[in-house]
Each structure stands twice: as structure tokens, then as C-alpha cells.
Design a protein around this motif. Sequence first.
Motif, PDB file in Angstrom:
ATOM      1  N   ASN A 155      39.123  42.016  36.462  1.00 32.11           N
ATOM      2  CA  ASN A 155      39.642  41.083  37.457  1.00 32.11           C
ATOM      3  C   ASN A 155      38.845  39.787  37.439  1.00 32.11           C
ATOM      4  N   GLY A 156      39.540  38.691  37.193  1.00 27.79           N
ATOM      5  CA  GLY A 156      38.875  37.395  37.213  1.00 27.79           C
ATOM      6  C   GLY A 156      38.669  36.904  38.634  1.00 27.79           C
ATOM      7  N   LYS A 157      38.100  35.728  38.766  1.00 35.01           N
ATOM      8  CA  LYS A 157      37.907  35.130  40.079  1.00 35.01           C
ATOM      9  C   LYS A 157      39.269  34.849  40.728  1.00 35.01           C
ATOM     10  N   PRO A 158      39.384  35.011  42.045  1.00 33.96           N
ATOM     11  CA  PRO A 158      38.348  35.100  43.069  1.00 33.96           C
ATOM     12  C   PRO A 158      37.758  36.487  43.310  1.00 33.96           C
ATOM     13  N   ALA A 159      38.130  37.479  42.512  1.00 27.41           N
ATOM     14  CA  ALA A 159      37.471  38.785  42.638  1.00 27.41           C
ATOM     15  C   ALA A 159      35.983  38.624  42.314  1.00 27.41           C
ATOM     16  N   PRO A 160      35.116  39.433  42.923  1.00 28.12           N
ATOM     17  CA  PRO A 160      33.673  39.280  42.723  1.00 28.12           C
ATOM     18  C   PRO A 160      33.136  39.968  41.480  1.00 28.12           C
ATOM     19  N   ASP A 161      34.015  40.562  40.660  1.00 23.69           N
ATOM     20  CA  ASP A 161      33.590  41.438  39.562  1.00 23.69           C
ATOM     21  C   ASP A 161      32.550  40.823  38.636  1.00 23.69           C
ATOM     22  N   ILE A 162      32.756  39.564  38.235  1.00 25.02           N
ATOM     23  CA  ILE A 162      31.847  38.963  37.264  1.00 25.02           C
ATOM     24  C   ILE A 162      30.472  38.728  37.881  1.00 25.02           C
ATOM     25  N   TYR A 163      30.424  38.413  39.175  1.00 27.02           N
ATOM     26  CA  TYR A 163      29.124  38.251  39.833  1.00 27.02           C
ATOM     27  C   TYR A 163      28.411  39.591  39.979  1.00 27.02           C
ATOM     28  N   ILE A 164      29.163  40.614  40.277  1.00 24.93           N
ATOM     29  CA  ILE A 164      28.565  41.945  40.389  1.00 24.93           C
ATOM     30  C   ILE A 164      27.976  42.373  39.052  1.00 24.93           C
ATOM     31  N   LYS A 165      28.703  42.116  37.977  1.00 26.27           N
ATOM     32  CA  LYS A 165      28.184  42.446  36.649  1.00 26.27           C
ATOM     33  C   LYS A 165      26.940  41.629  36.323  1.00 26.27           C
ATOM     34  N   ALA A 166      26.970  40.345  36.661  1.00 27.02           N
ATOM     35  CA  ALA A 166      25.823  39.475  36.379  1.00 27.02           C
ATOM     36  C   ALA A 166      24.571  39.972  37.093  1.00 27.02           C
ATOM     37  N   MET A 167      24.708  40.338  38.360  1.00 22.39           N
ATOM     38  CA  MET A 167      23.553  40.829  39.112  1.00 22.39           C
ATOM     39  C   MET A 167      23.042  42.146  38.545  1.00 22.39           C
ATOM     40  N   HIS A 168      23.969  43.007  38.151  1.00 22.48           N
ATOM     41  CA  HIS A 168      23.563  44.280  37.545  1.00 22.48           C
ATOM     42  C   HIS A 168      22.795  44.045  36.257  1.00 22.48           C
ATOM     43  N   ASP A 169      23.328  43.172  35.409  1.00 23.11           N
ATOM     44  CA  ASP A 169      22.701  42.938  34.108  1.00 23.11           C
ATOM     45  C   ASP A 169      21.350  42.233  34.242  1.00 23.11           C
ATOM     46  N   MET A 170      21.193  41.387  35.264  1.00 24.52           N
ATOM     47  CA  MET A 170      19.938  40.675  35.462  1.00 24.52           C
ATOM     48  C   MET A 170      18.970  41.420  36.377  1.00 24.52           C
ATOM     49  N   ALA A 171      19.439  42.545  36.923  1.00 26.01           N
ATOM     50  CA  ALA A 171      18.621  43.368  37.827  1.00 26.01           C
ATOM     51  C   ALA A 171      18.133  42.554  39.030  1.00 26.01           C
ATOM     52  N   ILE A 172      19.060  41.835  39.662  1.00 27.22           N
ATOM     53  CA  ILE A 172      18.719  41.077  40.854  1.00 27.22           C
ATOM     54  C   ILE A 172      19.694  41.413  41.975  1.00 27.22           C
ATOM     55  N   LYS A 173      19.297  41.067  43.210  1.00 27.35           N
ATOM     56  CA  LYS A 173      20.105  41.321  44.397  1.00 27.35           C
ATOM     57  C   LYS A 173      20.789  40.029  44.841  1.00 27.35           C
ATOM     58  N   PRO A 174      21.838  40.151  45.673  1.00 27.05           N
ATOM     59  CA  PRO A 174      22.568  38.950  46.100  1.00 27.05           C
ATOM     60  C   PRO A 174      21.700  37.888  46.757  1.00 27.05           C
ATOM     61  N   ASP A 175      20.668  38.298  47.521  1.00 25.15           N
ATOM     62  CA  ASP A 175      19.849  37.295  48.195  1.00 25.15           C
ATOM     63  C   ASP A 175      18.759  36.713  47.303  1.00 25.15           C
ATOM     64  N   GLU A 176      18.785  37.077  46.017  1.00 25.40           N
ATOM     65  CA  GLU A 176      17.822  36.540  45.061  1.00 25.40           C
ATOM     66  C   GLU A 176      18.449  35.515  44.112  1.00 25.40           C
ATOM     67  N   VAL A 177      19.685  35.153  44.377  1.00 24.96           N
ATOM     68  CA  VAL A 177      20.398  34.221  43.505  1.00 24.96           C
ATOM     69  C   VAL A 177      21.187  33.226  44.347  1.00 24.96           C
ATOM     70  N   ILE A 178      21.280  32.014  43.869  1.00 26.71           N
ATOM     71  CA  ILE A 178      22.180  31.017  44.449  1.00 26.71           C
ATOM     72  C   ILE A 178      23.167  30.606  43.365  1.00 26.71           C
ATOM     73  N   ALA A 179      24.441  30.607  43.722  1.00 21.97           N
ATOM     74  CA  ALA A 179      25.498  30.217  42.788  1.00 21.97           C
ATOM     75  C   ALA A 179      25.910  28.771  43.036  1.00 21.97           C
ATOM     76  N   ILE A 180      26.484  28.174  42.021  1.00 21.10           N
ATOM     77  CA  ILE A 180      27.053  26.828  42.094  1.00 21.10           C
ATOM     78  C   ILE A 180      28.491  26.937  41.612  1.00 21.10           C
ATOM     79  N   GLU A 181      29.452  26.537  42.432  1.00 18.30           N
ATOM     80  CA  GLU A 181      30.859  26.655  42.052  1.00 18.30           C
ATOM     81  C   GLU A 181      31.622  25.366  42.318  1.00 18.30           C
ATOM     82  N   ASP A 182      32.630  25.117  41.492  1.00 17.32           N
ATOM     83  CA  ASP A 182      33.358  23.846  41.566  1.00 17.32           C
ATOM     84  C   ASP A 182      34.794  23.986  42.038  1.00 17.32           C
ATOM     85  N   SER A 183      35.185  25.170  42.533  1.00 13.93           N
ATOM     86  CA  SER A 183      36.542  25.332  43.035  1.00 13.93           C
ATOM     87  C   SER A 183      36.558  26.386  44.128  1.00 13.93           C
ATOM     88  N   GLU A 184      37.586  26.344  44.944  1.00 12.13           N
ATOM     89  CA  GLU A 184      37.702  27.279  46.063  1.00 12.13           C
ATOM     90  C   GLU A 184      37.794  28.739  45.607  1.00 12.13           C
TER      91      GLU A 184
END
Length: 220
Positions: free
Chosen positions: A147-176
Motif C-alpha cells: 500500500n502506497g501513501k497515504p497508508a503508513p506502510d513505507i514509514y513503518i518499514k523504514a522505522m523497522h529497518d532503521m531500528a528507530i521509534k516514531p518519536d526518534e524521527v522527523i519526516a519532511i513531506e511535500d503533499s497532503e
Amino acid sequence: MSLKAIAFGSIGTLIETSEIQRSAFNNAFKEHGLDWNWTRDDYSRMLLQSGGRQRIAAYANTHNADVDANEIHQTKTKLFDAHIEEHGAPIRAGVKEVIEFAKQTGRKLALVSTTSEDNIIATLTVLSGLVDRDDFAFIGNASMVENGKPAPDIYIKAMHDMAIKPDEVIAIEDSEPSLESAVAAGIRCIGFPGENTAEQNYDGAIVRVDALTTAMFSDK
């Protein structure tokens, strides 16, 4: 929690691509014998839906056109990649400084995109000399999640692969839709509209800016 990663959510948060993308769509339509022409206003509205292939399919449906959206999108991608590899694309305001800041301070860099891998390669070519592929702890593309955006799947995978939690990352996005993806994953997100997404809703962002600064990340 201290900030461990800065996640650029799309190639459009790194380089300004929107009008290049629109031109590539229109040229792809011509190559496939279609008389479609997406104006800037048309395209701005379409950017409320994530995914170029999906935009083509939706447009075809409203115009009762029987087309191969996947084939047209592949042509568009080739045209877009060829353009930025030959002519480049402008790096967005503050991106260079934020990338250098992340590298100097040991924060992980991520490109949490669901575009094609070919688009990723073309973008990294434009950024050559500023950032290399190996500088990113995670690079996403469309093939990685169902599932692509706006589903959260790619962010969940990114956090898993980087071994970080949601409050340890800030995202930058250019669309709603892409902002919604980050927020749905529990991630703080900076709204950084591109030239054709300024009218979208960024209420879910911690801040909306026209240029990035290292101060947005240095005290987190």
C-alpha cells in the motif's frame, strides 16, 4: 527521545520536480496517441491523490478511456528520468544544509518514498556530490510495500529497518497524502509544499515552511 533520523518523504522534498513531472505526463500522453493535456491547475488537484499510475487510471475512468495506465506511467517515468539526468533539477531551499547537518551530527538520513526505483536513481544522480546512496540508512521505493501513501506502510518499514521509534524521527513531506502517511505512522512531520501543492492541507504538520533550516532539527 532524542532525534535519531531525518526522513525526506519524497523526491519532491529534495528537488523541485512537480512541473517536470507534469510535462513528462503530457509528453507520455502524446507518445501513446492521447490528446490529453494536464494544465497546472489540473495537476495541482490531481496531486491530492498519491501515485502517478493511479492518477492516470482515475483520469481515464472519468473520460471513459480504455488505456493501459501502467504502460503510460512507465513511459512517463522514462521521460522524467531522462530529463532530470540530462538537465538536472533545482535542489530545494535548505536541503543541502539539512543533509550536511545530519551527516555531521550522526543523524540517520532516510528517503521514505514510494516512487519507482528508477526515479530514485535519477534523483540521486542530481544530488551527486551532496549525498551518496550510502549516506542513506533507508531508501524506499514502490516495490517495497503493498500500500502506497497515504497508508503508513513505507514509514513503518523504514522505522523497522532503521531500528528507530516514531518519536526518534522527523519526516519532511511535500503533499497532503504523504503528510497523512507520516502522521498515520505516529511520526512528527514538517510540511514542505512544492510548487504545485501549496494549496493542500498541512494542518497535521508540526510546522509548514517554504525553506528548511537546521534549527528545525538541532534542538530535538
